[in-house]
Enzyme design. Structure first.
Site, short mmCIF file in Angstrom:
data_model
loop_
_atom_site.label_atom_id
_atom_site.label_comp_id
_atom_site.label_asym_id
_atom_site.label_seq_id
_atom_site.Cartn_x
_atom_site.Cartn_y
_atom_site.Cartn_z
CG ASP A 181 -5.02 2.56 1.15
OD1 ASP A 181 -6.00 1.78 1.13
OD2 ASP A 181 -3.88 2.22 1.52
CB SER A 193 -0.88 0.02 1.25
OG SER A 193 -1.32 1.34 1.50
CG ASP A 245 -6.03 -2.61 3.73
OD1 ASP A 245 -4.92 -2.29 4.19
OD2 ASP A 245 -6.72 -1.85 3.02
CG HIS A 289 -4.00 -1.61 -1.30
ND1 HIS A 289 -5.11 -2.43 -1.38
CD2 HIS A 289 -4.31 -0.69 -0.34
CE1 HIS A 289 -6.03 -2.03 -0.53
NE2 HIS A 289 -5.57 -0.97 0.13
CG HIS A 323 -9.21 0.31 -0.03
ND1 HIS A 323 -8.57 0.05 1.16
CD2 HIS A 323 -10.54 0.27 0.25
CE1 HIS A 323 -9.47 -0.13 2.11
NE2 HIS A 323 -10.67 0.01 1.58
CG MET A 329 -11.39 -2.63 5.92
SD MET A 329 -9.95 -2.17 4.92
CE MET A 329 -8.96 -1.23 6.09
CG MET A 339 -8.24 7.39 2.68
SD MET A 339 -7.22 7.47 4.16
CE MET A 339 -6.53 5.82 4.19
CG MET A 358 -11.25 3.44 2.46
SD MET A 358 -9.67 3.37 3.33
CE MET A 358 -8.56 3.46 1.93
C1 DX5 Z 1 -6.15 1.88 5.91
C2 DX5 Z 1 -5.74 1.50 4.51
C3 DX5 Z 1 -4.60 0.56 4.45
C4 DX5 Z 1 -3.32 1.10 5.00
C5 DX5 Z 1 -2.53 -0.05 5.54
O1 DX5 Z 1 -7.33 2.60 5.84
O2 DX5 Z 1 -6.82 0.89 3.81
O3 DX5 Z 1 -4.40 0.07 3.13
O4 DX5 Z 1 -2.51 1.75 4.06
O5 DX5 Z 1 -1.42 0.48 6.14
P1 DX5 Z 1 -0.56 -0.33 7.22
O6 DX5 Z 1 0.00 -1.52 6.50
O7 DX5 Z 1 0.42 0.65 7.65
O8 DX5 Z 1 -1.53 -0.76 8.30
ZN ZN Z 2 -6.40 -0.11 1.85
#
Ligand code: DX5
Ligand code: ZN
Length: 226
Positions: free
Chosen positions: A38, A11, A178, A36, A69, A140, A40, A71
């Protein structure tokens, strides 16, 4: 998982954005299965991260699938923009989406892989009706919104439950986890049935560098496979 190789999905949330292309290329050389990303929006989760321009830039530096992903509230509004930028698959949340089936159909109509994500407090049972329509499930293992959080071991029974549900469908879905995945927690998640591990901090935030960090993660899971 004993019969299948466990795949790593670094990620980039934890990457050094000033050296993003370099770090992603290194993750690819070290055996990453996908990247991956993320996304947000500061509304669906209490944090803002990145959008389609990052996907577009990464598209030119890696051949790996770019897993997006989302969010965000209203993911339907952004699917096309991400597809144009180069996303290969989408993970969309069950939470907050009153029309999840429609979102999944839109992703498939765009020719991309669709996955459903569920938060730690969401039971596996909500997946039952949507499973035949998706390619992937994301459990998650932290509350979404931030990297660097601790793996919630209370999610392990749910990972096992989802693996059982997928066994009944027998269509080769990926079961991804994740959040808080590192060399210590990866073996437990894989033993519970996850076959794709997302890892941000454990890949990009290690002093030893991306290659050594990925090797360490892979070694932990390999011990379990043998
Ligand atoms: C959290 C994300 C993850 C995050 C994981 O909301 O969806 O993908 O980047 O990061 P680590 O591996 O640091 O927990
Ligand atoms: Zn993620």
């Amino acid at each position: 998982m004993k019969s299948e190789v466990v795949k790593l999905a670094p990620s980039i949330l934890a990457a050094d954005f000033a050296r993003l292309g370099e770090q992603v290329a290194e993750a690819e050389r070290a055996g990453a299965d996908r990247i991956h990303i993320d996304v947000m929006d500061g509304h669906f989760v209490p944090n803002i991260s990145m959008g389609a321009p990052i996907v577009k830039s990464l598209r030119s530096v890696t051949r790996l699938p770019l897993e997006t992903h989302l969010m965000i509230s209203n993911p339907d509004l952004f699917l096309e923009e991400f597809v144009e930028a180069g996303s290969d698959s989408f993970l969309v949340h069950w939470e907050g989406n009153n029309n999840l089936h429609r979102t999944v159909q839109r992703i498939k109509a765009l020719g991309k892989r669709a996955g459903v994500a569920i938060n730690p407090a969401t039971p596996a049972a909500v997946l039952e009706e949507i499973l035949p329509d998706v390619d992937q499930v994301l459990v998650m293992t932290v509350d979404p919104g931030f990297g660097h959080q601790h793996f919630l071991s209370t999610t392990l029974p749910k990972i096992r439950r989802v693996r059982q549900m997928l066994g009944q469908i027998k269509r080769g879905h990926d079961l991804e986890v994740d959040g808080g995945i590192d060399a210590e927690t990866a073996p437990a998640a894989a033993a519970a049935g996850a076959n794709v591990l997302v890892a941000g901090t454990a890949v990009f935030d290690e002093r030893e560098g991306v290659t050594a960090a990925m090797n360490r993660l892979q070694a932990g899971v390999k011990r379990l496979e043998t």
